[in-house]
Design a protein around this motif. Structure first.
Motif, short mmCIF file in Angstrom:
data_model
loop_
_atom_site.label_atom_id
_atom_site.label_comp_id
_atom_site.label_asym_id
_atom_site.label_seq_id
_atom_site.Cartn_x
_atom_site.Cartn_y
_atom_site.Cartn_z
N GLN A 70 0.84 -1.19 0.00
CA GLN A 70 0.00 0.00 0.00
C GLN A 70 0.88 1.25 0.00
O GLN A 70 1.86 1.32 0.74
N ALA A 71 0.50 2.22 -0.83
CA ALA A 71 1.23 3.48 -0.84
C ALA A 71 0.23 4.63 -0.82
O ALA A 71 -0.83 4.54 -1.44
N ILE A 72 0.56 5.66 -0.08
CA ILE A 72 -0.32 6.84 -0.03
C ILE A 72 0.46 8.04 -0.56
O ILE A 72 1.53 8.37 -0.06
N ILE A 73 -0.08 8.67 -1.60
CA ILE A 73 0.54 9.88 -2.13
C ILE A 73 -0.28 11.05 -1.59
O ILE A 73 -1.45 11.21 -1.95
N ASP A 74 0.33 11.82 -0.70
CA ASP A 74 -0.42 12.93 -0.08
C ASP A 74 -0.02 14.25 -0.73
O ASP A 74 1.14 14.65 -0.69
N ILE A 75 -0.99 14.93 -1.33
CA ILE A 75 -0.68 16.17 -2.04
C ILE A 75 -1.29 17.39 -1.35
O ILE A 75 -1.54 18.41 -1.99
N ALA A 125 2.43 1.06 -10.11
CA ALA A 125 2.42 0.38 -8.81
C ALA A 125 1.53 -0.86 -8.88
O ALA A 125 1.87 -1.92 -8.34
N ARG A 126 0.41 -0.74 -9.58
CA ARG A 126 -0.49 -1.89 -9.71
C ARG A 126 0.18 -3.03 -10.46
O ARG A 126 0.01 -4.20 -10.11
N LEU A 127 0.95 -2.68 -11.49
CA LEU A 127 1.65 -3.71 -12.26
C LEU A 127 2.63 -4.46 -11.36
O LEU A 127 2.95 -5.61 -11.61
N MET A 128 3.12 -3.77 -10.34
CA MET A 128 4.08 -4.41 -9.43
C MET A 128 3.37 -5.14 -8.30
O MET A 128 4.02 -5.83 -7.52
N GLY A 129 2.06 -4.96 -8.19
CA GLY A 129 1.32 -5.66 -7.15
C GLY A 129 1.06 -4.81 -5.93
O GLY A 129 0.91 -5.33 -4.82
N ALA A 130 0.99 -3.50 -6.10
CA ALA A 130 0.72 -2.62 -4.96
C ALA A 130 -0.41 -1.64 -5.32
O ALA A 130 -0.65 -1.37 -6.49
N GLU A 131 -1.07 -1.13 -4.29
CA GLU A 131 -2.17 -0.19 -4.52
C GLU A 131 -1.82 1.19 -3.98
O GLU A 131 -1.21 1.31 -2.92
N CYS A 132 -2.21 2.23 -4.71
CA CYS A 132 -1.96 3.59 -4.26
C CYS A 132 -3.26 4.28 -3.90
O CYS A 132 -4.30 4.05 -4.52
N THR A 133 -3.17 5.15 -2.90
CA THR A 133 -4.29 6.02 -2.57
C THR A 133 -3.76 7.44 -2.66
O THR A 133 -2.64 7.71 -2.22
N ILE A 134 -4.54 8.33 -3.24
CA ILE A 134 -4.11 9.73 -3.30
C ILE A 134 -4.93 10.52 -2.29
O ILE A 134 -6.16 10.43 -2.29
N SER A 135 -4.25 11.24 -1.41
CA SER A 135 -4.99 11.98 -0.39
C SER A 135 -4.64 13.46 -0.44
O SER A 135 -3.63 13.86 -1.01
N THR A 139 -8.19 13.34 3.45
CA THR A 139 -7.06 13.56 4.36
C THR A 139 -6.15 12.34 4.39
O THR A 139 -6.56 11.23 4.05
N LEU A 140 -4.94 12.58 4.86
CA LEU A 140 -3.96 11.51 4.99
C LEU A 140 -4.46 10.46 5.98
O LEU A 140 -4.26 9.27 5.79
N ALA A 141 -5.15 10.93 7.04
CA ALA A 141 -5.67 10.01 8.06
C ALA A 141 -6.67 9.04 7.44
O ALA A 141 -6.62 7.83 7.68
N ASP A 142 -7.59 9.57 6.62
CA ASP A 142 -8.58 8.72 5.96
C ASP A 142 -7.89 7.71 5.06
O ASP A 142 -8.28 6.54 4.98
N ALA A 143 -6.87 8.20 4.35
CA ALA A 143 -6.14 7.33 3.42
C ALA A 143 -5.45 6.20 4.18
O ALA A 143 -5.43 5.06 3.72
N LEU A 144 -4.88 6.54 5.32
CA LEU A 144 -4.17 5.52 6.11
C LEU A 144 -5.16 4.46 6.61
O LEU A 144 -4.89 3.27 6.53
N ALA A 153 -5.97 2.29 3.72
CA ALA A 153 -4.85 1.41 3.37
C ALA A 153 -4.73 0.26 4.36
O ALA A 153 -4.49 -0.89 3.98
N LEU A 154 -4.92 0.58 5.63
CA LEU A 154 -4.81 -0.46 6.66
C LEU A 154 -5.92 -1.49 6.49
O LEU A 154 -5.68 -2.69 6.60
N ARG A 155 -7.13 -0.99 6.20
CA ARG A 155 -8.24 -1.92 6.03
C ARG A 155 -7.94 -2.86 4.87
O ARG A 155 -8.14 -4.07 4.95
N ARG A 156 -7.41 -2.27 3.79
CA ARG A 156 -7.12 -3.12 2.62
C ARG A 156 -6.01 -4.12 2.88
O ARG A 156 -5.98 -5.19 2.30
#
Lengths: 137, 134, 284
Positions: free
Chosen positions: C197-202, C223-233, C258-263, C266-269
């Motif tokens: 899981q990766a979070i890009i916070d802008i 990232a998906r091709l590598m087997g990871a999921e991104c969330t943009i917050s 928010t970054l908190a929501d994204a985290l 990500a944790l749930r996933r």
């Protein structure tokens, strides 16, 4: 200080093994040129696509590879030439997804996105030459 | 210089690890071999490890997508593991997103993904499995 | 050969006052540098240049770009580079050359005045002075390029937020080059940390243009091709407006305010559950 600075190497592409050789030769040049890992990968992938085009659509041909230097930057220049049927509609051939048969139709349009300079020179009935350059950052 | 990529079977999973720069004929050969192996073994999963692969062009990309579709028809899941960042970036730029191919960071995570799938599918209660577990 | 003649007279002019002239030159240069370079250091530099200059002139040349002046140019290059790196101004750098002109001026007054030789020499010093400024600006450019690169590295940290979750907090204006650096760094970090899981916070990014938005999208797909999921917050309202106005399709990419929501997402996933323990203090 413009133009080719090293002697060029010419590789015959007449079999699928030739496509592999093209990739390996380009890798050596890309490393000599100190391209970043991502740029190396992009260039070798583009070379692989174009070498296959030369083989499949051009009925075989050559790849000329050389290091170039221009205005204090260095790069790798590759030229793929064949004497095949040529491309009748260049714009169409450069469209994503357009294919003359095998493949996914990403060969030309995709490799164009992977390099910095892309020059397509084709005459129907006479052949095609694609010249690409990737510059070091 | 044709060389066959070995296909290993670990229980119900077929494992293919590409270690060399394959020419187009080797790639097509691998595609055929793998389809045959899925049928022969009745495997429920296929893992293709490309950790060592430095280049994935549209030809190899098409092979990977084809294997995924083929095995789905033959009731097996395909997971592609170990793609390098530079390869991923290049594929995206090339215009290949390999939709429909499942991916995992590592071989271990890929195998676990297939296991989880099986547990999920098993819990839906197919008769033979239920008997086997009992 | 006129040049030969002129250079002979110049040597006479220069060596006529020898030590005297050298000291005066060093005096002028040291003064203009405001004591930031030790007098002894300046003297050493100038003595070398002086010697090389006389040697070049004895070869019969008065062209600063001539091969005979190779040594002079090498010394001046070193001097200019040092001055540039130490933060001196172009004037303070070039003065080392131009001061020699002023020092020679008094020699023109009086009986043995030699205007022709002086003019030729002045032209030579102008050439060398310009040369030092060229080296100076080239050095500064290199310095700026190196700093820009360092800044790029500094401004794109990839941090581990949780086991299996990395975060990329982006602050400041994003351009295409910087976004690409972030992209590569983040993808490598996925492998290094084994994160899915990766979070890009802008939150800290004021605006986004088409190219940058495309790069962000490509990062997520890679990232998906590598087997990871991104969330943009942290997408600001203005940026959301831009993205919609530009007609960029974020598709099925998960975005959180928010970054908190994204985290949390990500944790749930990744299968981690976070629960609040019962408020013990209050429930006594």
């Amino acid at each position: 200080m413009t133009g080719p600075s090293r002697t060029s190497e010419v590789l015959e592409i007449t079999t699928t093994a030739g496509v592999v050789q093209a990739r390996q030769q380009v890798r050596v040049l890309a490393q000599q040129c100190r391209l970043s890992l991502v740029d190396q990968t992009k260039l070798i992938t583009a070379a692989s696509e174009l070498a296959r085009n030369t083989l499949v659509h051009g009925g075989g041909g050559t790849m000329t590879a050389l290091l170039v230097e221009e205005r204090a930057r260095r790069g790798v220049r590759l030229s793929f030439a064949d004497h095949g049927p040529g491309i009748a509609d260049v714009d169409l051939a450069l469209t994503d997804g357009w294919t003359s048969g095998t493949g996914m139709g990403l060969g030309l349009s995709g490799s164009k996105r992977l390099v910095d300079d892309f020059v397509l020179d084709t005459t129907p009935g006479e052949g095609t030459t694609v010249t690409i350059t990737k510059w070091g950052r | 210089m044709t060389e066959r990529v070995p296909i290993l079977r670990i229980r119900q999973v077929l494992l293919v690890s590409i270690q060399t720069d394959l020419d187009d004929q080797d790639v097509l050969l691998l595609q055929d071999d793998l389809a045959q192996a899925v049928v022969d073994s009745g495997a429920h999963g296929v893992v293709i490890d490309i950790t060592a692969v430095e280049i994935v062009d549209s030809f190899v990309g098409r092979m990977l997508a084809t294997i995924a579709s083929l095995s789905r028809l033959l009731d097996a899941q395909t997971v592609l593991v170990g793609m390098r960042p530079a390869v991923a970036i290049t594929l995206v730029e090339l215009g290949l997103s390999l939709g429909g191919v499942r991916t995992a960071l590592t071989l271990d995570k890929g195998l676990r993904m297939l296991e989880d799938d099986r547990v999920e599918r098993g819990s839906e209660g197919t008769a033979p499995d239920a008997v086997a577990h009992a | 050969m006129a040049d030969k003649h002129v250079s002979e007279r110049l040597i006479a002019l220069l060596s006529g006052r020898g030590e005297d002239l050298g000291a005066e030159w060093a005096e002028k240069v040291t003064g203009s540098l405001g004591g930031r370079v030790a007098r002894a250091e300046v003297e050493r530099e100038l003595r070398e240049i002086y010697a090389a200059l006389v040697a070049a002139l004895s070869d019969g040349s008065v062209d600063g770009y001539d091969e005979a002046f190779g040594e002079v140019r090498a010394l001046l290059t070193e001097l200019s580079r040092n001055r540039a790196l130490q933060g001196f101004t172009p004037t303070e750098t070039a003065v080392s050359v131009f001061a020699l002109k002023q020092v020679l001026e008094p020699s023109l007054v009086g009986e043995d005045s030699d205007a022709d030789a002086y003019l030729r020499f002045a032209a030579l010093l102008d050439t060398l002075g310009l040369f030092t400024i060229e080296v100076y600006s080239r050095t500064r450019e290199e310095l700026i390029a190196a700093q820009a690169e360092q800044l790029l590295e500094l401004s794109t940290p990839v941090v581990k937020l949780w086991e299996g979750v990395i975060g990329v907090p982006l602050v400041g204006t994003l351009d295409s080059a910087r976004t690409m650096v972030v992209m590569e760094k983040m993808l490598q970090a996925l492998i290094d940390t084994g994160s899915e899981q990766a979070i890009i916070d802008i939150t800290g990014v004021p605006t986004v243009d088409t190219e940058v938005a495309q790069h962000l999208l490509k990062t997520v797909v890679a990232a998906r091709l590598m087997g990871a999921e991104c969330t943009i917050s942290g997408i600001r309202p203005q940026i959301a407006q831009t993205i919609v106005a530009l007609g960029i399709d974020f598709g099925d990419i998960v975005t959180k305010s928010t970054l908190a929501d994204a985290l949390r997402h990500a944790l749930r996933r990744s299968g981690t559950t976070v629960s609040r323990t019962a408020p013990q203090a209050g429930a006594r």
